[in-house]
Scaffold this motif. Sequence first.
Motif, short mmCIF file in Angstrom:
data_model
loop_
_atom_site.label_atom_id
_atom_site.label_comp_id
_atom_site.label_asym_id
_atom_site.label_seq_id
_atom_site.Cartn_x
_atom_site.Cartn_y
_atom_site.Cartn_z
N VAL A 68 17.61 66.30 6.31
CA VAL A 68 17.54 67.00 5.33
C VAL A 68 16.30 66.61 4.60
O VAL A 68 16.63 66.15 4.03
CB VAL A 68 19.18 67.29 4.31
CG1 VAL A 68 18.82 68.34 3.64
CG2 VAL A 68 19.93 68.08 5.98
N ILE A 69 15.46 68.01 4.31
CA ILE A 69 14.76 67.98 3.50
C ILE A 69 15.10 68.54 1.58
O ILE A 69 15.11 69.77 1.82
CB ILE A 69 13.15 68.13 3.67
CG1 ILE A 69 13.04 67.46 4.73
CG2 ILE A 69 12.19 68.06 2.44
CD1 ILE A 69 11.48 68.07 5.40
N ALA A 89 25.49 63.93 -0.94
CA ALA A 89 26.14 64.47 -0.21
C ALA A 89 26.25 64.68 1.19
O ALA A 89 27.17 64.24 1.97
CB ALA A 89 26.83 65.70 -0.82
N VAL A 90 25.24 64.97 1.30
CA VAL A 90 24.78 64.90 3.25
C VAL A 90 24.85 63.50 3.53
O VAL A 90 25.58 63.55 4.62
CB VAL A 90 23.28 65.80 2.82
CG1 VAL A 90 23.14 65.45 4.26
CG2 VAL A 90 23.25 67.36 2.41
N SER A 91 24.16 62.28 2.93
CA SER A 91 24.43 61.73 3.39
C SER A 91 25.75 60.49 3.90
O SER A 91 26.16 60.01 4.77
CB SER A 91 23.58 60.10 3.05
OG SER A 91 23.80 60.49 1.99
N VAL A 98 18.19 62.02 4.50
CA VAL A 98 17.15 63.52 3.11
C VAL A 98 16.22 62.40 3.38
O VAL A 98 15.58 61.55 2.27
CB VAL A 98 18.67 63.71 2.52
CG1 VAL A 98 17.85 64.24 1.53
CG2 VAL A 98 20.07 63.87 2.59
N VAL A 99 15.28 63.08 2.97
CA VAL A 99 13.65 62.72 1.92
C VAL A 99 14.01 63.98 1.17
O VAL A 99 13.72 65.37 0.78
CB VAL A 99 12.64 63.34 3.30
CG1 VAL A 99 11.12 62.80 3.05
CG2 VAL A 99 13.27 62.26 4.96
N SER A 100 13.24 63.46 0.00
CA SER A 100 13.11 64.57 -1.26
C SER A 100 11.68 63.65 -1.52
O SER A 100 11.05 62.83 -1.00
CB SER A 100 14.23 64.04 -2.23
OG SER A 100 13.57 65.23 -3.17
N GLY A 101 11.02 64.11 -2.75
CA GLY A 101 10.13 64.07 -3.23
C GLY A 101 10.24 64.37 -4.78
O GLY A 101 10.55 65.67 -5.37
#
Length: 333
Positions: A68-69, A89-91, A98-101
């Motif tokens: 999920v990004i 929540a997703v993890s 999950v990847v974010s920036g």
Amino acid sequence: MGGEEKADIPPQLREGAVGPGMALNGAMGEGGEIVATVICGDSFFNENMDAAGGDVVAMIKKYHPDVVIAGPAFNAGRYGVACGAVAKAVSEKLQVPVVSGMYPENPGVDLYRRYAFIVETGNTAAGMRKAIPSMAKLALKLGQGSPVGSPLEEGYIPRGLRVNFFAAERGAKRAVDMLVKKIKGENFETEYPMPVFDRVAPGPPVKDLAKATIALVTSGGIVPKGNPDRIEASSASKYGKYSLAGVRDLTAEAYETAHGGYDPVYANEDADRVLPVDVLRELEDQSVIGKLHEYWYATVGNGTSVANSKKYAAAIAQDLQAAGVDAVILTST
């Protein structure tokens, strides 16, 4: 879908890639595909975190994604917190990486970095072009189950996770070696970087409030109508100093907010809701306080860097001390 005027929309689902997802899809090439996009106003999410978070996870779950990004959020605080909460929540509930920036000073980083691989981005969305390739590369590795390198190699912010590893020498010897180097004044690196906390000792209480001069300072962006100093709505590069001489009430005709990080309607209707000049004038009349300082100071906290905030604080504090101010009421949003 829009800017601040869309910040209150509840979660909704779109098939395929939307917005930044289109660039991410292109950057992943044939290695990955964005199958759906969840959209939610960041104000709505933060005000309804449990319910909105549950809805978002349910929308994601039915696609059984490999990764999920979330974001990128850059230095938008509410957006960063929302991305981080989704990552947590997703993890935890779906066991999906999950990847974010985000910009390193985004509050979402410290709150949620252990739950996502957060690629370091610039301060604003102007850094989108640079952020997308790094996020796409990391998402492909995680989605395909490939090994992920160190933060330095992959460009993500250290997650603060401790992991076990076998070292050539036992811990007691390594600790003594570091201690000896410290005693000798030699350079050495700790095996686990320690956090640095900026602690500020509270000032002493005001001894005689009835004789005290009280000043108002705000990061809520309250300025004279027209924003004469052109303080930016986000990532402010300056602060303003404005006269309160003869002012008892901040009327809608003469004052407004320059802040771009919250709904300005109520502040523009009555700026005293953010900067309580009217109440302090009443306290002044009742001799509860000595007097209200003749100037107020304003900037915008939305996206403004810690370094700039410290610089403004030091300059304002010096000015207040020189004027003999006894105490300050600092308001935000």
